[in-house]
Design a protein around this motif. Structure first.
Motif, mmCIF file in Angstrom:
data_model
loop_
_atom_site.group_PDB
_atom_site.id
_atom_site.type_symbol
_atom_site.label_atom_id
_atom_site.label_comp_id
_atom_site.label_asym_id
_atom_site.label_seq_id
_atom_site.Cartn_x
_atom_site.Cartn_y
_atom_site.Cartn_z
ATOM 1 N N ALA A 1 -26.921 67.869 77.589
ATOM 2 C CA ALA A 1 -27.233 67.961 79.022
ATOM 3 C C ALA A 1 -28.681 67.544 79.254
ATOM 4 C CB ALA A 1 -27.016 69.386 79.518
ATOM 5 N N GLN A 2 -28.911 66.968 80.409
ATOM 6 C CA GLN A 2 -30.257 66.525 80.739
ATOM 7 C C GLN A 2 -30.915 67.529 81.671
ATOM 8 O OE1 GLN A 2 -28.713 62.805 82.086
ATOM 9 N NE2 GLN A 2 -28.851 63.333 84.239
ATOM 10 N N SER A 3 -32.227 67.650 81.585
ATOM 11 C CA SER A 3 -32.950 68.571 82.448
ATOM 12 C C SER A 3 -34.367 68.062 82.678
ATOM 13 C CB SER A 3 -32.988 69.983 81.855
ATOM 14 O OG SER A 3 -33.733 69.992 80.660
ATOM 15 N N THR A 24 -41.874 67.238 82.615
ATOM 16 C CA THR A 24 -41.322 67.077 81.274
ATOM 17 C C THR A 24 -39.809 67.027 81.388
ATOM 18 O OG1 THR A 24 -41.303 69.464 80.882
ATOM 19 C CG2 THR A 24 -43.239 68.247 80.130
ATOM 20 N N TYR A 25 -39.187 66.412 80.403
ATOM 21 C CA TYR A 25 -37.745 66.190 80.502
ATOM 22 C C TYR A 25 -37.072 66.505 79.178
ATOM 23 C CZ TYR A 25 -38.696 61.973 77.866
ATOM 24 O OH TYR A 25 -39.096 61.103 76.882
ATOM 25 N N SER A 26 -35.769 66.640 79.245
ATOM 26 C CA SER A 26 -34.964 66.834 78.047
ATOM 27 C C SER A 26 -33.673 66.050 78.203
ATOM 28 C CB SER A 26 -34.652 68.319 77.848
ATOM 29 O OG SER A 26 -33.776 68.501 76.753
ATOM 30 N N VAL A 27 -33.441 65.128 77.271
ATOM 31 C CA VAL A 27 -32.200 64.350 77.255
ATOM 32 C C VAL A 27 -31.754 64.170 75.808
ATOM 33 C CG1 VAL A 27 -32.718 63.062 79.364
ATOM 34 C CG2 VAL A 27 -33.398 62.133 77.153
ATOM 35 N N SER A 28 -30.509 63.820 75.634
ATOM 36 C CA SER A 28 -30.007 63.619 74.276
ATOM 37 C C SER A 28 -30.218 62.196 73.789
ATOM 38 C CB SER A 28 -28.526 63.969 74.205
ATOM 39 O OG SER A 28 -27.807 63.222 75.160
ATOM 40 N N GLY A 29 -30.420 61.282 74.715
ATOM 41 C CA GLY A 29 -30.620 59.888 74.339
ATOM 42 C C GLY A 29 -31.911 59.374 74.944
ATOM 43 N N ASN A 30 -31.910 58.102 75.269
ATOM 44 C CA ASN A 30 -33.082 57.508 75.905
ATOM 45 C C ASN A 30 -33.018 57.716 77.417
ATOM 46 O OD1 ASN A 30 -34.312 56.413 73.551
ATOM 47 N ND2 ASN A 30 -32.755 54.802 73.544
ATOM 48 N N PRO A 31 -34.143 58.058 78.000
ATOM 49 C CA PRO A 31 -34.114 58.397 79.438
ATOM 50 C C PRO A 31 -34.513 57.259 80.353
ATOM 51 C CG PRO A 31 -36.200 59.042 78.526
ATOM 52 C CD PRO A 31 -35.431 58.390 77.397
ATOM 53 N N TYR A 32 -33.930 57.265 81.540
ATOM 54 C CA TYR A 32 -34.540 56.594 82.683
ATOM 55 C C TYR A 32 -35.278 57.708 83.445
ATOM 56 C CZ TYR A 32 -31.519 52.384 82.391
ATOM 57 O OH TYR A 32 -30.889 51.238 82.013
ATOM 58 N N LEU A 33 -36.499 57.452 83.840
ATOM 59 C CA LEU A 33 -37.305 58.479 84.512
ATOM 60 C C LEU A 33 -37.781 57.972 85.856
ATOM 61 C CD1 LEU A 33 -39.222 59.430 81.299
ATOM 62 C CD2 LEU A 33 -37.856 61.054 82.631
ATOM 63 N N LEU A 48 -41.463 55.315 91.831
ATOM 64 C CA LEU A 48 -41.560 54.467 90.648
ATOM 65 C C LEU A 48 -40.540 54.920 89.610
ATOM 66 C CD1 LEU A 48 -43.061 56.485 88.483
ATOM 67 C CD2 LEU A 48 -45.124 55.754 89.667
ATOM 68 N N LYS A 49 -40.368 54.074 88.596
ATOM 69 C CA LYS A 49 -39.412 54.397 87.541
ATOM 70 C C LYS A 49 -39.879 53.842 86.204
ATOM 71 C CE LYS A 49 -36.610 50.303 88.555
ATOM 72 N NZ LYS A 49 -35.348 49.820 89.179
ATOM 73 N N TYR A 50 -39.449 54.505 85.146
ATOM 74 C CA TYR A 50 -39.613 53.999 83.792
ATOM 75 C C TYR A 50 -38.228 53.739 83.224
ATOM 76 C CZ TYR A 50 -40.165 53.708 78.804
ATOM 77 O OH TYR A 50 -40.089 53.273 77.500
ATOM 78 N N ILE A 51 -38.027 52.501 82.775
ATOM 79 C CA ILE A 51 -36.763 52.146 82.130
ATOM 80 C C ILE A 51 -37.022 51.800 80.675
ATOM 81 C CG2 ILE A 51 -34.767 50.612 82.188
ATOM 82 C CD1 ILE A 51 -35.045 52.496 84.598
ATOM 83 N N THR A 52 -37.915 50.859 80.463
ATOM 84 C CA THR A 52 -38.287 50.433 79.128
ATOM 85 C C THR A 52 -39.589 49.665 79.247
ATOM 86 O OG1 THR A 52 -37.517 49.286 77.144
ATOM 87 C CG2 THR A 52 -37.050 48.238 79.244
ATOM 88 N N GLY A 53 -40.201 49.356 78.112
ATOM 89 C CA GLY A 53 -41.404 48.541 78.157
ATOM 90 C C GLY A 53 -42.670 49.373 78.174
ATOM 91 N N ASP A 54 -43.652 48.924 78.922
ATOM 92 C CA ASP A 54 -44.952 49.587 78.958
ATOM 93 C C ASP A 54 -44.807 51.051 79.376
ATOM 94 O OD1 ASP A 54 -46.826 46.743 80.259
ATOM 95 O OD2 ASP A 54 -46.221 47.307 78.228
ATOM 96 N N ALA A 92 -37.273 62.984 88.218
ATOM 97 C CA ALA A 92 -35.843 62.941 87.949
ATOM 98 C C ALA A 92 -35.582 62.144 86.673
ATOM 99 C CB ALA A 92 -35.088 62.317 89.121
ATOM 100 N N VAL A 93 -34.466 62.459 86.029
ATOM 101 C CA VAL A 93 -34.106 61.793 84.787
ATOM 102 C C VAL A 93 -32.642 61.403 84.810
ATOM 103 C CG1 VAL A 93 -33.490 63.930 83.566
ATOM 104 C CG2 VAL A 93 -34.240 61.930 82.264
ATOM 105 N N ARG A 94 -32.366 60.286 84.171
ATOM 106 C CA ARG A 94 -30.983 59.881 83.933
ATOM 107 C C ARG A 94 -30.865 59.606 82.445
ATOM 108 N NH1 ARG A 94 -27.968 54.371 85.535
ATOM 109 N NH2 ARG A 94 -25.819 55.054 85.231
ATOM 110 N N ASP A 95 -29.877 60.211 81.840
ATOM 111 C CA ASP A 95 -29.680 60.103 80.407
ATOM 112 C C ASP A 95 -28.820 58.884 80.115
ATOM 113 O OD1 ASP A 95 -28.514 62.491 77.888
ATOM 114 O OD2 ASP A 95 -29.074 60.378 77.742
#
Lengths: 115, 116
Positions: A1-3, A24-33, A48-54, A92-95
């Motif tokens: 579960a993500q939180s 701070t976040y908790s996910v089982s895989g890589n997060p979108y934030l 704004l969002k973080y997906i990958t990269g910088d 917010a987070v998406r796992d």
């Protein structure tokens, strides 16, 4: 579960000073934030969002956020606060490993910028 | 319109009555979400629609809550036999197709429900 955890209910900053809103976040895989902002009596707006990269991502209204994988954090920052930045901020987070398709939001942090 | 539209913006009802809240998503957005925002509780996921797939109802708090989405566009959230603890702002959001979507949601301004 993500939180997601936003440890501060409220952050007070003087106008012109730098600001930080913690997440701070908790996910089982890589997060979108994500960071969203909510002005009084309005819906949420994407910042704004973080997906990958910088790890440092830049968004709207001069905000930026730094992804720190080792600390599982995604703190929101701005070098010089404006009174108009006063609002409610949600992290917010998406796992990506297959969690709920929707975003999981934190409880929000009231940011108050004092003139 | 250009954004997500929700109605009514404010609804006051008596305990035990049924209410319907409407959401009109951005044209072309296939994913639609309902969230509930309660004071001090942040945003609580309720239900998610994606195209013609069966909705994800995992967030609905009780069987008094239901939602439908007709024709892949407008959605209605129905709360039956309202209780005072249902008082909250109900937010609708839409996004482009979920698959491969980076997750940015576009929110409406919400429907504020007050149950007396």
């Amino acid at each position: 579960a993500q939180s997601v955890a936003q440890p501060e209910d409220q952050v007070n900053v003087a106008e012109g000073n730098p600001l930080t809103v913690k997440c701070t976040y908790s996910v089982s895989g890589n997060p979108y934030l994500f960071w969203y902002v909510q002005y009084p009596n309005r819906g949420l707006q994407f910042l704004l969002k973080y997906i990958t990269g910088d790890n440092l991502v830049k968004g709207s209204y001069g905000f930026e956020a730094e992804f720190n994988k080792s600390q599982t954090s995604f703190h929101l920052k701005k070098p010089s606060a404006l009174v108009s930045d006063s609002a409610l901020y949600f992290c917010a987070v998406r796992d990506l490993s297959g969690g709920a398709d929707g975003l999981t939001f934190g409880k929000g942090t009231h940011l108050i910028i004092q003139p | 319109g250009a954004g997500v539209s929700q109605s009514p913006s404010n609804k006051v009802t008596e305990k035990g009555k049924d209410v319907e809240l409407r959401c009109d998503p951005i044209s072309g957005h296939t994913a639609l979400y309902w969230y509930r925002q309660s004071l001090g509780q942040g945003l609580e996921f309720l239900i998610y629609f994606q195209g013609n797939s069966a909705p994800d109802k995992s967030g609905l708090p009780s069987d008094r809550f239901s939602a439908e989405r007709t024709g892949g566009s407008v959605s209605t959230l129905t709360i039956q036999r309202t209780q005072q603890e249902d008082s909250a702002v109900y937010l609708c959001a839409s996004s482009l197709s979920s698959s491969g979507n980076t997750g940015e949601l576009f929110f409406g301004e919400g429907s504020r429900l007050t149950v007396l």
